[in-house]
Design an enzyme around this catalytic site. Structure first.
Site, PDB file in Angstrom:
ATOM      1  N   GLY A  46      65.241  57.978  24.706  1.00 38.80           N
ATOM      2  CA  GLY A  46      64.795  59.337  25.071  1.00 38.80           C
ATOM      3  C   GLY A  46      65.234  59.205  26.618  1.00 38.80           C
ATOM      4  O   GLY A  46      65.309  58.126  27.423  1.00 38.80           O
ATOM      5  N   GLN A  51      65.830  62.240  35.233  1.00 39.15           N
ATOM      6  CA  GLN A  51      66.368  60.661  35.343  1.00 39.15           C
ATOM      7  C   GLN A  51      67.503  60.329  35.713  1.00 39.15           C
ATOM      8  O   GLN A  51      68.218  59.436  36.090  1.00 39.15           O
ATOM      9  CB  GLN A  51      66.071  59.938  33.956  1.00 39.15           C
ATOM     10  CG  GLN A  51      64.364  59.943  33.765  1.00 39.15           C
ATOM     11  CD  GLN A  51      64.365  59.080  32.425  1.00 39.15           C
ATOM     12  OE1 GLN A  51      64.314  59.678  31.205  1.00 39.15           O
ATOM     13  NE2 GLN A  51      64.196  57.804  32.430  1.00 39.15           N
ATOM     14  N   CYS A  96      60.656  51.994  29.881  1.00 37.22           N
ATOM     15  CA  CYS A  96      61.168  53.306  30.547  1.00 37.22           C
ATOM     16  C   CYS A  96      62.825  53.097  31.145  1.00 37.22           C
ATOM     17  O   CYS A  96      62.634  51.914  31.970  1.00 37.22           O
ATOM     18  CB  CYS A  96      60.488  54.016  31.536  1.00 37.22           C
ATOM     19  SG  CYS A  96      60.987  55.460  32.328  1.00 37.22           S
ATOM     20  N   LEU A  97      63.638  53.624  31.030  1.00 39.06           N
ATOM     21  CA  LEU A  97      65.074  53.398  31.571  1.00 39.06           C
ATOM     22  C   LEU A  97      65.029  53.489  33.271  1.00 39.06           C
ATOM     23  O   LEU A  97      65.702  52.901  33.878  1.00 39.06           O
ATOM     24  CB  LEU A  97      66.161  54.113  31.048  1.00 39.06           C
ATOM     25  CG  LEU A  97      66.550  54.185  29.560  1.00 39.06           C
ATOM     26  CD1 LEU A  97      67.507  54.942  29.288  1.00 39.06           C
ATOM     27  CD2 LEU A  97      66.973  52.570  29.453  1.00 39.06           C
ATOM     28  N   HIS A 138      56.075  60.791  26.462  1.00 35.76           N
ATOM     29  CA  HIS A 138      56.700  60.110  27.490  1.00 35.76           C
ATOM     30  C   HIS A 138      58.118  60.934  28.324  1.00 35.76           C
ATOM     31  O   HIS A 138      57.776  61.013  29.532  1.00 35.76           O
ATOM     32  CB  HIS A 138      57.288  58.795  26.861  1.00 35.76           C
ATOM     33  CG  HIS A 138      57.943  58.081  27.877  1.00 35.76           C
ATOM     34  ND1 HIS A 138      57.495  56.729  28.712  1.00 35.76           N
ATOM     35  CD2 HIS A 138      59.089  58.362  28.581  1.00 35.76           C
ATOM     36  CE1 HIS A 138      58.278  56.242  29.385  1.00 35.76           C
ATOM     37  NE2 HIS A 138      59.285  57.220  29.674  1.00 35.76           N
ATOM     38  N   GLU A 139      58.718  61.630  27.478  1.00 36.98           N
ATOM     39  CA  GLU A 139      59.909  62.239  28.149  1.00 36.98           C
ATOM     40  C   GLU A 139      59.095  63.621  28.795  1.00 36.98           C
ATOM     41  O   GLU A 139      59.584  63.906  29.850  1.00 36.98           O
ATOM     42  CB  GLU A 139      60.922  62.765  27.072  1.00 36.98           C
ATOM     43  CG  GLU A 139      61.568  61.556  26.453  1.00 36.98           C
ATOM     44  CD  GLU A 139      61.954  60.430  27.829  1.00 36.98           C
ATOM     45  OE1 GLU A 139      62.429  60.758  28.708  1.00 36.98           O
ATOM     46  OE2 GLU A 139      62.057  59.141  27.348  1.00 36.98           O
ATOM     47  N   HIS A 142      58.047  63.078  32.188  1.00 39.90           N
ATOM     48  CA  HIS A 142      59.140  62.798  33.289  1.00 39.90           C
ATOM     49  C   HIS A 142      59.256  64.160  33.979  1.00 39.90           C
ATOM     50  O   HIS A 142      59.297  64.224  35.021  1.00 39.90           O
ATOM     51  CB  HIS A 142      60.358  62.474  32.578  1.00 39.90           C
ATOM     52  CG  HIS A 142      60.611  60.864  32.482  1.00 39.90           C
ATOM     53  ND1 HIS A 142      60.406  59.936  33.600  1.00 39.90           N
ATOM     54  CD2 HIS A 142      60.806  60.061  31.591  1.00 39.90           C
ATOM     55  CE1 HIS A 142      60.842  58.822  33.388  1.00 39.90           C
ATOM     56  NE2 HIS A 142      60.853  58.842  31.954  1.00 39.90           N
TER      57      HIS A 142
HETATM   58 NI    NI Z   1      61.070  57.081  30.729  1.00 38.53          NI
END
Ligand code: NI
Length: 181
Positions: A46, A51, A96-97, A138-139, A142
């Site tokens: 995701g 991000q 998470c990236l 989660h997204e 963000h």
């Molecule tokens: Ni994330």
């Protein structure tokens, strides 16, 4: 195809709320394509617009590479709104990236309903559970400037502190491109 640098913990944009999309322009479609490329390059499932430096309220999800989700169709959710969350909660380990190498157990609703626009500006509503619900929540976080550390208790947050500092200072080994401090 373009791979964009991913913002990491400490970057202000991750704390900024994204803005609703009024029109799905060709330019936006291009951005979405680059988000898919960037997410896959980083082996993520995701990725939210902020991000990778975009201010639009949207995220992409692709679970195809996960066992049991081989038939998953990659999806983009524009202007998403969570319309229902189950009382039942599930604890799942998340990464998470934007928080490279960090993992933490997070409790979230097990089942959700979400409304969003697709790239044809058509309103879609769907129900999600298990990993799909998890990634969406989660997204979605963000897009409102929230990250994993905001979803754990104080004790866990304290444990994560050192790792977060390292991420902020780029003292982590990452095999995808991140922003320069
Ligand atoms: Ni994330």
């Amino acid at each position: 195809m373009a791979i964009l640098p991913i913002s990491v913990f400490g970057d202000k944009i991750l704390r900024q709320k994204t803005k609703n999309v009024n029109k799905v322009s060709d330019e936006l479609i291009g951005k979405i394509r680059n988000m898919f490329d960037t997410m896959r390059n980083a082996k993520g499932i995701g990725l939210a617009a902020n991000q990778v430096g975009f201010s639009e309220s949207l995220f992409v999800v692709d679970l195809k590479g996960v066992e049991g989700y081989e038939k998953f169709k990659p999806i983009v959710m524009i202007n998403p709104k969570i319309v229902l969350e189950s009382d039942e909660q599930t604890v799942m380990e998340e990464g998470c990236l934007s928080l490279p190498n960090l993992r933490a157990d997070v409790e979230r609703p097990s089942i959700i309903k979400i409304k969003f626009l697709d790239t044809d500006e058509k309103e879609v509503e769907l129900e999600a559970d298990d990993l799909f619900a998890r990634v969406i929540l989660h997204e979605y976080d963000h897009l409102i400037g929230k990250l994993i550390p905001d979803r754990v208790n104080e004790d866990v947050k304290n444990i994560l502190k050192d790792d977060l500092k390292k991420i902020k200072n780029r003292e982590v080994e990452i095999d995808y491109e991140i922003t320069v401090k």
